[in-house]
Design an enzyme around this catalytic site. Structure first.
Site, PDB file in Angstrom:
ATOM      1  N   ASP A 170       2.535  -3.006  -6.326  1.00 17.77           N
ATOM      2  CA  ASP A 170       3.097  -2.578  -7.614  1.00 17.77           C
ATOM      3  C   ASP A 170       4.125  -3.611  -8.064  1.00 17.77           C
ATOM      4  OD1 ASP A 170       4.842  -1.682  -5.464  1.00 17.77           O
ATOM      5  OD2 ASP A 170       6.011  -0.647  -6.985  1.00 17.77           O
ATOM      6  N   HIS A 491      -4.483  -3.453  -1.767  1.00 15.78           N
ATOM      7  CA  HIS A 491      -3.995  -2.696  -2.931  1.00 15.78           C
ATOM      8  C   HIS A 491      -2.906  -3.554  -3.577  1.00 15.78           C
ATOM      9  CE1 HIS A 491      -3.137   1.102  -5.160  1.00 15.78           C
ATOM     10  NE2 HIS A 491      -1.889   0.654  -5.156  1.00 15.78           N
ATOM     11  N   ASP A 527     -10.484  -1.282   4.722  1.00 17.90           N
ATOM     12  CA  ASP A 527     -10.244  -2.410   3.818  1.00 17.90           C
ATOM     13  C   ASP A 527     -10.634  -2.013   2.392  1.00 17.90           C
ATOM     14  OD1 ASP A 527      -9.729  -4.863   2.762  1.00 17.90           O
ATOM     15  OD2 ASP A 527     -11.447  -5.881   3.684  1.00 17.90           O
ATOM     16  N   GLU A 536      -2.063  -1.793   1.249  1.00 17.15           N
ATOM     17  CA  GLU A 536      -1.192  -2.472   0.288  1.00 17.15           C
ATOM     18  C   GLU A 536      -0.486  -3.624   0.986  1.00 17.15           C
ATOM     19  OE1 GLU A 536       1.267   0.195  -1.953  1.00 17.15           O
ATOM     20  OE2 GLU A 536       2.003  -1.386  -3.282  1.00 17.15           O
TER      21      GLU A 536
END
Ligand code: 9MR
Ligand code: 9MR
Ligand code: ZN
Length: 555
Positions: A170, A491, A527, A536
């Site tokens: 993020d 991620h 994965d 992530e």
């Protein structure tokens, strides 16, 4: 007849097998060398030099052991006698061959470069490109608009906040997580300055006066300093209200918000103490390159310390209403306060800080322990080590910390040797970000090794690294672009949104997360890009990877 059989066996032996697990990067000439075999085979394994297929070691396949963490039946192949640099593979008749790996002094230089340059790829508030190595990975300047003070910050209006590193997959920026990340990286530099000072990382700042690694770290340190209010306290985070979709950073146009904990004094104790600690380290590492910046760091650290002294714990609990980004709440900032004091003492030598440290460190007995790795809410190890390394430290406290660090390292090293995969985790430690727990245990061994060199500490740290780089139940390297078969789907929003099949390089993914279940916890990884709880990347996980690689870079 015999000949056909033999040819058949040789052909089978040529297949790559996931059942022969090696460190996909390789091994240093001087360390012990193991491969893990999960096939039911006995007899000997052959280590061949790839160049000419010559057999260089014939190693006996060990007895089977059941690994409770994965459920695998594991046999050890010990080829420690191999010392000559080269590219090799392990072959087991009837099973197949391992991935190729190297033996050499400089094998960790490239993984170090990728892991360290992953921070360049997390930069916020500037155009980013991973050229010259990976020019295909780039984005335009993101999150340039002034940040808005959220109601929880106790202020109104806006503030220029561009800079810093995106936390993970993020784009949020969190002071608490920046704390351990920046601290660990500064430590990696400080302890290995001779090797790292002249290292070219091909950054926009390269060629300037400041060593590249310090220049990269400064990108985040500058942002952290901006998160300090005039009264010395630091807000908790600067993020958009909610996580964006899978878009590139420069496509994320939602305003970023400066977020506090919603109750006076609005700034947060753990965040402030983390800021004080890293600013104090900055004050001792940057003076030769930028005195004004070093002075600014020191002033920020001292001001933050004054705020910490003047304010009782003001912790971040739940997100305020309307905010959905990462929590990083810590209900016990006593370890962060101790770290702040220790780093300030190590930098300034002032009595006030040693007094604080000595009055508080006895809360932790032992000071460092083998089942408590450091992590974003747990800075006590950093506090202890920093104090023990400080000039003018109280002798008996410093000795206690060193003794405890060695005892902790003994326990960690013993766990590694007892583990069929030679790694340090206990069954309960496969939680969110377990790969970083592995790396942080390795760091504990390396710090202990600095207090008192022991082969088992160094080998244990390297064993932990080998687990991360492919010598695990998945026969997969958890670091993108490092090794042969590595995590392909982190991620990580830029990796998902850039339309390039392969992910951004040098990212370590979180790894197995068993969510409390104790049955085969090491198998709980996939994965898959959707699985932020398993796959992530995060800056606080890449930092200890950089640290352990830095320690093993050869001059
Ligand atoms: O993408 C987010 C990731 O960076 C965080 O670690 C994770 C946990 O806080 O949350 C992810 O965002 C998810 C959100 O929490 C729920 N909706 C789906 C989002 C992932 O696509
Ligand atoms: O690393 C964090 C882990 O310890 C927590 O259990 C988890 C859930 O709160 O959050 C992790 O941190 C995420 C953060 O909240 C948002 N950015 C991505 C981080 C890594 O997944
Ligand atoms: Zn950004």
């Amino acid at each position: 007849m015999t000949l056909t059989l033999l040819t058949g066996v040789l052909l089978i032996a040529m297949q790559a097998s996931d059942q022969i697990k090696v460190c996909q990067v390789g091994y240093l000439p001087s360390e012990s060398k193991f491969a893990m075999l999960t096939a039911d085979a006995t007899g000997n394994a052959v280590i061949r030099r790839v160049l000419d297929n010559r057999s260089v070691v014939v190693a006996k396949i060990g007895e089977p052991t059941v690994d409770a963490s994965s459920g695998d039946t594991v046999r050890l192949i010990d080829f420690s006698s191999l010392k000559e640099p080269g590219v090799y593979r392990v072959e087991v008749e009837g099973v197949g061959k391992s991935f190729d790996f190297r033996v050499g002094e400089q094998i960790f230089a490239y993984p170090f470069r990728l892991a360290m340059r992953s921070f360049l790829g997390q930069r916020c508030g500037t155009a980013v490109s991973l050229a010259p190595d990976f020019p295909q990975y780039h984005y335009d300047a993101c999150h340039m608009a002034p940040a808005q003070f959220h109601a929880s910050s106790g202020k109104t209006g806006t503030k220029d906040m561009h800079g810093g590193w995106h936390d993970a997959g993020d784009f949020g920026k969190y002071v608490v997580n920046s704390g351990i990340t920046t601290g660990t990286l500064l430590w990696a530099y400080e302890l290995n300055e001779k090797k790292l000072k002249n290292l070219n990382l091909d950054l926009p700042e390269s060629g300037g006066k400041t060593p590249d690694m310090l220049a990269e770290i400064r990108w985040n340190l500058d942002w952290m300093l901006k998160m300090q209010d005039d009264d010395g306290g630091a807000w908790h985070k600067e993020t958009t209200a909610n996580f964006p979709g899978f878009i590139m950073p420069d496509e994320d146009k939602s305003p970023t918000l400066i977020i506090g904990n919603g109750q006076a004094p609005f700034k947060v104790t753990a965040a402030t103490a983390d800021l004080v600690a890293v600013a104090a380290i900055g004050a001792r590492l940057y003076p030769n390159y930028d005195r004004a910046f070093a002075n600014k760091c020191l002033a920020a650290a001292e001001k933050g310390w004054t705020w910490l002294q003047a304010n009782k714990d003001n912790n971040y609990g739940r997100n305020p209403a309307g905010i959905g980004t990462g929590g990083y709440g810590d209900s016990n900032p006593s370890d962060e306060r101790l770290w702040a004091a220790a780093e300030l003492f190590r930098t300034t030598g002032h009595k006030e800080f040693t007094d604080y440290f000595l009055a508080n460190y006895t809360k932790w007995k032992p000071t460092v322990q083998g089942d408590a790795a450091q992590g974003w809410p747990e800075l006590r190890n950093m506090a202890m080590w920093s104090y023990a390394m400080a000039k003018g430290a109280n002798r008996s406290a410093a000795n206690q910390i060193k003794t405890d660090s060695l005892k902790a390292a003994d326990a960690i090293a013993a766990r590694i040797v007892a583990h069929p995969y030679r790694m340090p985790l206990q069954q309960t430690e496969y939680y969110w970000g377990s790969n970083a727990v592995v790396a942080n245990y390795a760091m504990m061994l390396q710090i202990a090794n600095r207090f008192k060199p022991e082969v088992r500490y160094r080998d244990g740290a390297l064993d932990s690294l080998h687990y991360l780089l492919g010598r695990n139940t998945f026969n997969t390297s958890f670091v993108t672009h490092v090794g042969t078969k590595w995590a392909m789907n982190p991620h990580h929003r830029p990796s998902a949104a850039d339309k390039i099949e392969q992910p951004w390089p040098g990212l370590i993914v979180g790894g197995p997360n068993s969510s409390g279940k104790l049955d085969k916890p090491a198998r709980q990884w996939k994965d898959e890009a959707a699985r932020y709880d398993l796959n992530e990347n995060a800056i606080n996980w890449n930092a200890p990877l950089v640290f352990i690689l830095a320690e093993e870079l050869q001059p």
